[in-house]
Design a protein around this motif. Structure first.
Motif, PDB file in Angstrom:
ATOM      1  N   ALA A  27      -6.666  35.206 -36.729  1.00  0.00           N
ATOM      2  CA  ALA A  27      -5.706  34.769 -35.710  1.00  0.00           C
ATOM      3  C   ALA A  27      -4.758  33.720 -36.274  1.00  0.00           C
ATOM      4  CB  ALA A  27      -6.447  34.212 -34.495  1.00  0.00           C
ATOM      5  N   LYS A  30      -2.338  35.396 -38.619  1.00  0.00           N
ATOM      6  CA  LYS A  30      -1.343  36.145 -37.849  1.00  0.00           C
ATOM      7  C   LYS A  30      -0.293  35.208 -37.274  1.00  0.00           C
ATOM      8  CE  LYS A  30      -0.928  39.507 -34.084  1.00  0.00           C
ATOM      9  NZ  LYS A  30      -1.668  40.275 -33.042  1.00  0.00           N
ATOM     10  N   ALA A  31      -0.733  34.050 -36.768  1.00  0.00           N
ATOM     11  CA  ALA A  31       0.195  33.064 -36.216  1.00  0.00           C
ATOM     12  C   ALA A  31       1.118  32.520 -37.301  1.00  0.00           C
ATOM     13  CB  ALA A  31      -0.577  31.928 -35.560  1.00  0.00           C
ATOM     14  N   ARG A  32       0.550  32.266 -38.481  1.00  0.00           N
ATOM     15  CA  ARG A  32       1.365  31.762 -39.601  1.00  0.00           C
ATOM     16  C   ARG A  32       2.403  32.795 -40.024  1.00  0.00           C
ATOM     17  NH1 ARG A  32       1.369  32.162 -45.114  1.00  0.00           N
ATOM     18  NH2 ARG A  32       2.160  30.332 -46.238  1.00  0.00           N
ATOM     19  N   LYS A  34       3.679  35.165 -38.204  1.00  0.00           N
ATOM     20  CA  LYS A  34       4.693  35.275 -37.152  1.00  0.00           C
ATOM     21  C   LYS A  34       5.692  34.131 -37.240  1.00  0.00           C
ATOM     22  CE  LYS A  34       5.244  36.113 -32.212  1.00  0.00           C
ATOM     23  NZ  LYS A  34       4.547  36.310 -30.902  1.00  0.00           N
TER      24      LYS A  34
END
Length: 205
Positions: A27, A30-32, A34
């Motif tokens: 997660a 994925k945030a990084r 994005k």
């Protein structure tokens, strides 16, 4: 009497921490990813605004893109002050940074910029194009002059757009003629502009 952790209890705690880390890392990654993708989109939006300003000052022409030496579109934009010059020394080379460097461009193949201007749009006015919302202007590339095709078929890899960005599938970020920015996914490199799924994007007026 103070009770200390036994070896078994300590191993259990370590195992729980490892499980939680394994659950959270995807997660976080994925945030990084994005966030980096968003940074690239913002770069291209700023470049798009600067290109529009250049067009307003130069009778709607796109920045000159001679395709060699100091004649690339980025040199035009920097020399005329439409975007700030931010540089970084990497070894003996001076790399242009700021909005000209995609956050996901870790290889830095080009010392000038992470983005290429379509070589099909040389010395033409913005208003000469129909369907501006479907035409690629500037996007992820390893060369300032982006040209997917030559007379003999696909151009060398260093001239094509690059799929730097992650997602369900990899893709590239592209600024279009109407100044909107969009991500598109990877597909097999076609042999000619006529075979391109979005062939209008690369065609001349």
């Amino acid at each position: 009497m103070k009770k200390s952790f036994t070896l078994i209890e300590l191993l259990v705690v370590i195992a729980i921490i490892a499980i939680l880390a394994a659950m959270l890392l995807p997660a976080l990654n994925k945030a990084r990813s994005k966030a980096l993708n968003t940074g690239c989109v913002n770069n291209l939006k700023q470049i798009g605004t600067a290109v529009q300003m250049y067009g307003n000052d130069y009778d709607s022409y796109l920045p000159y893109n001679g395709g060699s030496g100091t004649n690339y579109w980025i040199n035009t934009m920097l020399d005329k002050g439409y975007l700030p010059t931010i540089t970084e020394k990497v070894g003996s080379a001076i790399h242009v940074m700021g909005v000209f460097r995609c956050p996901k461009d870790v290889t830095r193949i080009s010392i000038l910029t992470s983005y290429g201007l379509s070589a099909h749009l040389i010395n033409l006015k913005i208003g000469q194009y129909n369907q501006p919302g479907a035409r690629y202007l500037i996007g992820d590339s390893s060369d300032p002059s982006m040209n997917p095709w030559s007379a003999d078929g696909p151009a060398p890899l260093n001239k094509r757009y690059l799929y730097r960005h992650d997602g369900p599938v990899s893709g590239a970020t592209m600024l279009y003629m109407d100044a909107h920015v969009e991500w598109f996914q990877t597909y097999i490199q076609p042999s000619s502009a006529a075979d391109h799924p979005g062939k209008v994007a690369w065609s001349v007026p």
